[in-house]
Design a protein around this motif. Structure first.
Motif, PDB file in Angstrom:
ATOM      1  N   ALA A  27      78.746  61.941  56.078  1.00  0.00           N
ATOM      2  CA  ALA A  27      77.627  61.008  56.203  1.00  0.00           C
ATOM      3  C   ALA A  27      77.321  60.353  54.850  1.00  0.00           C
ATOM      4  O   ALA A  27      76.969  59.171  54.784  1.00  0.00           O
ATOM      5  N   LEU A  28      77.488  61.099  53.767  1.00  0.00           N
ATOM      6  CA  LEU A  28      77.310  60.535  52.428  1.00  0.00           C
ATOM      7  C   LEU A  28      78.345  59.448  52.156  1.00  0.00           C
ATOM      8  O   LEU A  28      78.018  58.389  51.597  1.00  0.00           O
ATOM      9  N   LEU A  29      79.573  59.685  52.555  1.00  0.00           N
ATOM     10  CA  LEU A  29      80.623  58.677  52.406  1.00  0.00           C
ATOM     11  C   LEU A  29      80.278  57.420  53.192  1.00  0.00           C
ATOM     12  O   LEU A  29      80.406  56.302  52.679  1.00  0.00           O
ATOM     13  N   VAL A  30      79.830  57.590  54.414  1.00  0.00           N
ATOM     14  CA  VAL A  30      79.435  56.436  55.223  1.00  0.00           C
ATOM     15  C   VAL A  30      78.269  55.712  54.564  1.00  0.00           C
ATOM     16  O   VAL A  30      78.252  54.480  54.486  1.00  0.00           O
ATOM     17  N   ALA A  31      77.295  56.448  54.061  1.00  0.00           N
ATOM     18  CA  ALA A  31      76.141  55.841  53.404  1.00  0.00           C
ATOM     19  C   ALA A  31      76.534  55.084  52.146  1.00  0.00           C
ATOM     20  O   ALA A  31      75.933  54.066  51.812  1.00  0.00           O
ATOM     21  N   ALA A  32      77.558  55.567  51.459  1.00  0.00           N
ATOM     22  CA  ALA A  32      78.005  54.903  50.234  1.00  0.00           C
ATOM     23  C   ALA A  32      78.574  53.522  50.513  1.00  0.00           C
ATOM     24  O   ALA A  32      78.583  52.663  49.643  1.00  0.00           O
ATOM     25  N   THR A  33      79.022  53.308  51.733  1.00  0.00           N
ATOM     26  CA  THR A  33      79.607  52.011  52.065  1.00  0.00           C
ATOM     27  C   THR A  33      78.563  51.001  52.522  1.00  0.00           C
ATOM     28  O   THR A  33      78.896  49.836  52.704  1.00  0.00           O
ATOM     29  N   GLN A  34      77.323  51.437  52.696  1.00  0.00           N
ATOM     30  CA  GLN A  34      76.278  50.568  53.241  1.00  0.00           C
ATOM     31  C   GLN A  34      75.310  50.126  52.153  1.00  0.00           C
ATOM     32  O   GLN A  34      75.168  50.780  51.126  1.00  0.00           O
ATOM     33  N   THR A  35      74.627  49.025  52.419  1.00  0.00           N
ATOM     34  CA  THR A  35      73.625  48.534  51.471  1.00  0.00           C
ATOM     35  C   THR A  35      72.205  48.753  51.978  1.00  0.00           C
ATOM     36  O   THR A  35      71.270  48.662  51.205  1.00  0.00           O
ATOM     37  N   ARG A  36      72.050  49.025  53.261  1.00  0.00           N
ATOM     38  CA  ARG A  36      70.723  49.252  53.829  1.00  0.00           C
ATOM     39  C   ARG A  36      70.608  50.693  54.300  1.00  0.00           C
ATOM     40  O   ARG A  36      71.554  51.260  54.860  1.00  0.00           O
ATOM     41  N   ALA A  37      69.437  51.273  54.109  1.00  0.00           N
ATOM     42  CA  ALA A  37      69.224  52.671  54.497  1.00  0.00           C
ATOM     43  C   ALA A  37      69.330  52.856  56.002  1.00  0.00           C
ATOM     44  O   ALA A  37      69.875  53.863  56.472  1.00  0.00           O
ATOM     45  N   SER A  38      68.830  51.897  56.767  1.00  0.00           N
ATOM     46  CA  SER A  38      68.883  52.046  58.226  1.00  0.00           C
ATOM     47  C   SER A  38      70.329  52.025  58.727  1.00  0.00           C
ATOM     48  O   SER A  38      70.689  52.794  59.621  1.00  0.00           O
ATOM     49  N   ALA A  39      71.147  51.185  58.158  1.00  0.00           N
ATOM     50  CA  ALA A  39      72.558  51.139  58.545  1.00  0.00           C
ATOM     51  C   ALA A  39      73.268  52.427  58.130  1.00  0.00           C
ATOM     52  O   ALA A  39      74.103  52.949  58.876  1.00  0.00           O
ATOM     53  N   ALA A  40      72.945  52.935  56.966  1.00  0.00           N
ATOM     54  CA  ALA A  40      73.559  54.174  56.490  1.00  0.00           C
ATOM     55  C   ALA A  40      73.195  55.336  57.406  1.00  0.00           C
ATOM     56  O   ALA A  40      74.062  56.137  57.787  1.00  0.00           O
ATOM     57  N   ALA A  41      71.921  55.425  57.794  1.00  0.00           N
ATOM     58  CA  ALA A  41      71.491  56.517  58.681  1.00  0.00           C
ATOM     59  C   ALA A  41      72.115  56.381  60.064  1.00  0.00           C
ATOM     60  O   ALA A  41      72.591  57.368  60.640  1.00  0.00           O
ATOM     61  N   GLY A  42      72.130  55.178  60.584  1.00  0.00           N
ATOM     62  CA  GLY A  42      72.694  54.963  61.912  1.00  0.00           C
ATOM     63  C   GLY A  42      74.183  55.223  61.975  1.00  0.00           C
ATOM     64  O   GLY A  42      74.664  55.926  62.870  1.00  0.00           O
ATOM     65  N   LEU A  43      74.923  54.674  61.028  1.00  0.00           N
ATOM     66  CA  LEU A  43      76.380  54.874  61.025  1.00  0.00           C
ATOM     67  C   LEU A  43      76.749  56.314  60.704  1.00  0.00           C
ATOM     68  O   LEU A  43      77.691  56.861  61.279  1.00  0.00           O
ATOM     69  N   GLY A  44      76.021  56.927  59.787  1.00  0.00           N
ATOM     70  CA  GLY A  44      76.289  58.332  59.461  1.00  0.00           C
ATOM     71  C   GLY A  44      76.087  59.227  60.669  1.00  0.00           C
ATOM     72  O   GLY A  44      76.912  60.095  60.963  1.00  0.00           O
ATOM     73  N   SER A  45      74.990  59.000  61.404  1.00  0.00           N
ATOM     74  CA  SER A  45      74.730  59.776  62.622  1.00  0.00           C
ATOM     75  C   SER A  45      75.791  59.506  63.676  1.00  0.00           C
ATOM     76  O   SER A  45      76.258  60.425  64.360  1.00  0.00           O
ATOM     77  N   ALA A  46      76.183  58.247  63.828  1.00  0.00           N
ATOM     78  CA  ALA A  46      77.185  57.889  64.829  1.00  0.00           C
ATOM     79  C   ALA A  46      78.527  58.543  64.532  1.00  0.00           C
ATOM     80  O   ALA A  46      79.209  59.028  65.445  1.00  0.00           O
ATOM     81  N   VAL A  47      78.915  58.573  63.270  1.00  0.00           N
ATOM     82  CA  VAL A  47      80.197  59.177  62.906  1.00  0.00           C
ATOM     83  C   VAL A  47      80.169  60.683  63.159  1.00  0.00           C
ATOM     84  O   VAL A  47      81.113  61.251  63.722  1.00  0.00           O
ATOM     85  N   VAL A  48      79.084  61.348  62.774  1.00  0.00           N
ATOM     86  CA  VAL A  48      78.979  62.800  62.953  1.00  0.00           C
ATOM     87  C   VAL A  48      78.932  63.165  64.434  1.00  0.00           C
ATOM     88  O   VAL A  48      79.674  64.038  64.901  1.00  0.00           O
ATOM     89  N   LEU A  49      78.073  62.493  65.203  1.00  0.00           N
ATOM     90  CA  LEU A  49      77.971  62.798  66.628  1.00  0.00           C
ATOM     91  C   LEU A  49      79.197  62.307  67.399  1.00  0.00           C
ATOM     92  O   LEU A  49      79.636  62.961  68.353  1.00  0.00           O
ATOM     93  N   GLY A  50      79.749  61.179  66.983  1.00  0.00           N
ATOM     94  CA  GLY A  50      80.963  60.679  67.616  1.00  0.00           C
ATOM     95  C   GLY A  50      82.131  61.631  67.425  1.00  0.00           C
ATOM     96  O   GLY A  50      82.946  61.812  68.333  1.00  0.00           O
ATOM     97  N   LEU A 104      82.219  59.259  45.942  1.00  0.00           N
ATOM     98  CA  LEU A 104      82.036  58.995  44.507  1.00  0.00           C
ATOM     99  C   LEU A 104      82.810  57.751  44.081  1.00  0.00           C
ATOM    100  O   LEU A 104      82.321  56.959  43.268  1.00  0.00           O
ATOM    101  N   GLN A 105      84.005  57.573  44.631  1.00  0.00           N
ATOM    102  CA  GLN A 105      84.799  56.370  44.325  1.00  0.00           C
ATOM    103  C   GLN A 105      84.081  55.113  44.795  1.00  0.00           C
ATOM    104  O   GLN A 105      84.006  54.131  44.073  1.00  0.00           O
ATOM    105  N   VAL A 106      83.589  55.148  46.031  1.00  0.00           N
ATOM    106  CA  VAL A 106      82.919  53.974  46.588  1.00  0.00           C
ATOM    107  C   VAL A 106      81.652  53.662  45.803  1.00  0.00           C
ATOM    108  O   VAL A 106      81.396  52.510  45.455  1.00  0.00           O
ATOM    109  N   TRP A 107      80.864  54.677  45.501  1.00  0.00           N
ATOM    110  CA  TRP A 107      79.629  54.447  44.759  1.00  0.00           C
ATOM    111  C   TRP A 107      79.901  53.987  43.330  1.00  0.00           C
ATOM    112  O   TRP A 107      79.142  53.223  42.760  1.00  0.00           O
ATOM    113  N   GLY A 108      80.978  54.448  42.759  1.00  0.00           N
ATOM    114  CA  GLY A 108      81.321  54.039  41.404  1.00  0.00           C
ATOM    115  C   GLY A 108      81.680  52.569  41.315  1.00  0.00           C
ATOM    116  O   GLY A 108      81.535  51.943  40.258  1.00  0.00           O
ATOM    117  N   ARG A 109      82.122  51.981  42.403  1.00  0.00           N
ATOM    118  CA  ARG A 109      82.509  50.558  42.406  1.00  0.00           C
ATOM    119  C   ARG A 109      81.391  49.632  42.861  1.00  0.00           C
ATOM    120  O   ARG A 109      81.527  48.431  42.796  1.00  0.00           O
TER     121      ARG A 109
END
Length: 113
Positions: A27-50, A104-109
């Motif tokens: 979920a942290l990896l998914v959140a690192a790819t997003q710019t909005r908190a709502s998108a990060a929470a939604g996609l992170g939850s979707a990936v974990v539950l999916g 860490l790679q994604v956030w570093g860029r």
């Protein structure tokens, strides 16, 4: 009745905590790819539950997709009856480590404003 040995259940719970840590790192990896908190929470939850749902389906619960799904590597009945499967534990740890390194790679860029 006879007394129930609690040690195998404690071991299954400990491996469950490892699973939850790996899911959090994904979920942290998914959140690192997003710019909005709502998108990060939604996609992170979707990936974990999916991942959980995909592990239950017969056509996606087998290799090769199952190899990258953390839910595939956690089998509480097997842990309670036969003990820990070290390959499963190593696979969970590897998935978590890879997710952390990728995050860490994604956030570093990223350029944070």
């Amino acid at each position: 009745g006879r007394e129930l040995d609690w040690a195998p259940y404690a071991l299954a719970a400990a491996v469950g905590w490892l699973l939850f840590a790996v899911l959090g790192l994904i979920a942290l990896l998914v959140a690192a790819t997003q710019t909005r908190a709502s998108a990060a929470a939604g996609l992170g939850s979707a990936v974990v539950l999916g991942g959980f749902v995909l592990d239950l389906l017969p056509w996606t619960g087998a290799a090769p997709l199952a190899l990258i799904n953390p839910w595939h590597w956690y089998d509480p009945p097997q842990i309670v009856s036969a003990g820990i499967a070290w390959l499963d534990l190593a696979a969970l740890a590897l998935l978590g480590g890879l997710a952390l390194l990728a995050a860490l790679q994604v956030w570093g860029r990223k350029r944070l404003m």
